[in-house]
Design a protein around this motif. Sequence first.
Motif, PDB file in Angstrom:
ATOM      1  N   LEU A  91       4.813  26.489 -22.569  1.00 11.45           N
ATOM      2  CA  LEU A  91       5.088  26.355 -23.996  1.00 11.45           C
ATOM      3  C   LEU A  91       4.002  27.050 -24.817  1.00 11.45           C
ATOM      4  CD1 LEU A  91       6.807  25.133 -26.265  1.00 11.45           C
ATOM      5  CD2 LEU A  91       5.429  23.051 -26.060  1.00 11.45           C
ATOM      6  N   GLU A  92       2.760  26.867 -24.420  1.00  8.43           N
ATOM      7  CA  GLU A  92       1.658  27.504 -25.138  1.00  8.43           C
ATOM      8  C   GLU A  92       1.753  29.029 -25.049  1.00  8.43           C
ATOM      9  OE1 GLU A  92      -3.224  27.405 -25.369  1.00  8.43           O
ATOM     10  OE2 GLU A  92      -2.172  26.083 -23.967  1.00  8.43           O
ATOM     11  N   LYS A  93       2.108  29.547 -23.893  1.00  5.10           N
ATOM     12  CA  LYS A  93       2.276  30.992 -23.739  1.00  5.10           C
ATOM     13  C   LYS A  93       3.392  31.506 -24.647  1.00  5.10           C
ATOM     14  CE  LYS A  93       0.743  31.204 -18.938  1.00  5.10           C
ATOM     15  NZ  LYS A  93       1.188  31.362 -17.542  1.00  5.10           N
ATOM     16  N   GLY A  94       4.487  30.766 -24.685  1.00  5.20           N
ATOM     17  CA  GLY A  94       5.600  31.158 -25.558  1.00  5.20           C
ATOM     18  C   GLY A  94       5.193  31.122 -27.020  1.00  5.20           C
ATOM     19  N   ASP A 128       1.488  17.213 -12.866  1.00  7.44           N
ATOM     20  CA  ASP A 128       1.390  18.647 -12.596  1.00  7.44           C
ATOM     21  C   ASP A 128       2.525  19.399 -13.268  1.00  7.44           C
ATOM     22  OD1 ASP A 128      -0.892  18.254 -11.095  1.00  7.44           O
ATOM     23  OD2 ASP A 128       0.132  18.391  -9.153  1.00  7.44           O
ATOM     24  N   SER A 129       3.728  18.849 -13.197  1.00  8.94           N
ATOM     25  CA  SER A 129       4.880  19.476 -13.843  1.00  8.94           C
ATOM     26  C   SER A 129       4.702  19.505 -15.356  1.00  8.94           C
ATOM     27  CB  SER A 129       6.169  18.737 -13.488  1.00  8.94           C
ATOM     28  OG  SER A 129       6.436  18.835 -12.117  1.00  8.94           O
ATOM     29  N   LEU A 130       4.211  18.421 -15.929  1.00 14.03           N
ATOM     30  CA  LEU A 130       3.982  18.351 -17.365  1.00 14.03           C
ATOM     31  C   LEU A 130       2.950  19.380 -17.806  1.00 14.03           C
ATOM     32  CD1 LEU A 130       4.387  16.995 -20.132  1.00 14.03           C
ATOM     33  CD2 LEU A 130       2.634  15.340 -19.457  1.00 14.03           C
ATOM     34  N   LYS A 159       0.832  -1.202   0.000  1.00 15.59           N
ATOM     35  CA  LYS A 159       0.000   0.000   0.000  1.00 15.59           C
ATOM     36  C   LYS A 159       0.867   1.252   0.000  1.00 15.59           C
ATOM     37  CE  LYS A 159      -3.672   2.197   2.679  1.00 15.59           C
ATOM     38  NZ  LYS A 159      -4.502   2.092   3.887  1.00 15.59           N
ATOM     39  N   THR A 160       1.935   1.243   0.793  1.00 12.16           N
ATOM     40  CA  THR A 160       2.854   2.379   0.825  1.00 12.16           C
ATOM     41  C   THR A 160       3.494   2.604  -0.540  1.00 12.16           C
ATOM     42  OG1 THR A 160       3.331   1.972   3.158  1.00 12.16           O
ATOM     43  CG2 THR A 160       4.911   3.312   1.951  1.00 12.16           C
ATOM     44  N   ASP A 161       3.934   1.544  -1.190  1.00 11.56           N
ATOM     45  CA  ASP A 161       4.528   1.664  -2.524  1.00 11.56           C
ATOM     46  C   ASP A 161       3.539   2.243  -3.529  1.00 11.56           C
ATOM     47  OD1 ASP A 161       6.901   0.629  -1.586  1.00 11.56           O
ATOM     48  OD2 ASP A 161       6.553  -1.390  -2.363  1.00 11.56           O
ATOM     49  N   LEU A 162       2.299   1.778  -3.469  1.00 10.83           N
ATOM     50  CA  LEU A 162       1.284   2.269  -4.402  1.00 10.83           C
ATOM     51  C   LEU A 162       0.962   3.741  -4.151  1.00 10.83           C
ATOM     52  CD1 LEU A 162      -1.140  -0.782  -4.489  1.00 10.83           C
ATOM     53  CD2 LEU A 162       0.473  -0.067  -6.252  1.00 10.83           C
ATOM     54  N   LEU A 163       0.871   4.130  -2.900  1.00  7.55           N
ATOM     55  CA  LEU A 163       0.609   5.528  -2.585  1.00  7.55           C
ATOM     56  C   LEU A 163       1.769   6.423  -3.018  1.00  7.55           C
ATOM     57  CD1 LEU A 163      -1.040   5.170   0.936  1.00  7.55           C
ATOM     58  CD2 LEU A 163      -2.157   5.874  -1.194  1.00  7.55           C
ATOM     59  N   ARG A 164       2.989   5.957  -2.834  1.00  4.32           N
ATOM     60  CA  ARG A 164       4.169   6.719  -3.254  1.00  4.32           C
ATOM     61  C   ARG A 164       4.183   6.873  -4.777  1.00  4.32           C
ATOM     62  NH1 ARG A 164       8.293   3.805  -1.017  1.00  4.32           N
ATOM     63  NH2 ARG A 164       8.006   4.931   0.938  1.00  4.32           N
ATOM     64  N   ALA A 165       3.883   5.799  -5.481  1.00  2.48           N
ATOM     65  CA  ALA A 165       3.854   5.853  -6.948  1.00  2.48           C
ATOM     66  C   ALA A 165       2.760   6.799  -7.432  1.00  2.48           C
ATOM     67  CB  ALA A 165       3.648   4.456  -7.524  1.00  2.48           C
ATOM     68  N   THR A 166       1.602   6.744  -6.795  1.00  2.00           N
ATOM     69  CA  THR A 166       0.504   7.643  -7.164  1.00  2.00           C
ATOM     70  C   THR A 166       0.897   9.091  -6.952  1.00  2.00           C
ATOM     71  OG1 THR A 166      -1.103   5.955  -6.547  1.00  2.00           O
ATOM     72  CG2 THR A 166      -1.917   8.201  -6.712  1.00  2.00           C
ATOM     73  N   HIS A 167       1.556   9.375  -5.848  1.00  2.00           N
ATOM     74  CA  HIS A 167       2.015  10.739  -5.571  1.00  2.00           C
ATOM     75  C   HIS A 167       3.018  11.197  -6.636  1.00  2.00           C
ATOM     76  CE1 HIS A 167       3.402  14.269  -3.453  1.00  2.00           C
ATOM     77  NE2 HIS A 167       4.634  13.816  -3.559  1.00  2.00           N
ATOM     78  N   ASN A 168       3.942  10.319  -6.988  1.00  2.00           N
ATOM     79  CA  ASN A 168       4.937  10.670  -8.004  1.00  2.00           C
ATOM     80  C   ASN A 168       4.291  10.940  -9.360  1.00  2.00           C
ATOM     81  OD1 ASN A 168       7.027  10.456  -6.186  1.00  2.00           O
ATOM     82  ND2 ASN A 168       7.521   8.355  -6.732  1.00  2.00           N
ATOM     83  N   ILE A 169       3.297  10.161  -9.703  1.00  2.00           N
ATOM     84  CA  ILE A 169       2.596  10.362 -10.975  1.00  2.00           C
ATOM     85  C   ILE A 169       1.872  11.700 -10.969  1.00  2.00           C
ATOM     86  CG2 ILE A 169       0.644   9.565 -12.368  1.00  2.00           C
ATOM     87  CD1 ILE A 169       1.536   6.696 -11.627  1.00  2.00           C
ATOM     88  N   ARG A 170       1.185  12.000  -9.876  1.00  2.00           N
ATOM     89  CA  ARG A 170       0.467  13.281  -9.794  1.00  2.00           C
ATOM     90  C   ARG A 170       1.431  14.449  -9.883  1.00  2.00           C
ATOM     91  NH1 ARG A 170      -3.738  11.662  -5.059  1.00  2.00           N
ATOM     92  NH2 ARG A 170      -5.219  10.580  -6.394  1.00  2.00           N
ATOM     93  N   THR A 171       2.550  14.359  -9.179  1.00  2.00           N
ATOM     94  CA  THR A 171       3.538  15.429  -9.213  1.00  2.00           C
ATOM     95  C   THR A 171       4.097  15.595 -10.627  1.00  2.00           C
ATOM     96  OG1 THR A 171       4.128  14.969  -6.918  1.00  2.00           O
ATOM     97  CG2 THR A 171       5.699  16.251  -8.200  1.00  2.00           C
TER      98      THR A 171
END
Length: 62
Positions: free
Chosen positions: A50-53, A41-43, A26-38
Amino acid sequence: MMRQADLAEQQSQENDLFNKRLGPIKTDLLRATHNIRTSMDSLIDAMSDLEKGMDRLKALTA
């Protein structure tokens, strides 16, 4: 009555063992989910920049 108590104790032990095995997964899955969300968000932020530029470049060349 003793049989029911023994069954209840056995089920309790099995649940504890299952939860001990499940905890790290469960900890691994929650960590992976957090990394994906982060990362997403960065993407999204990078795509917005890029669109503004691109809009500024279009305005300059128009």
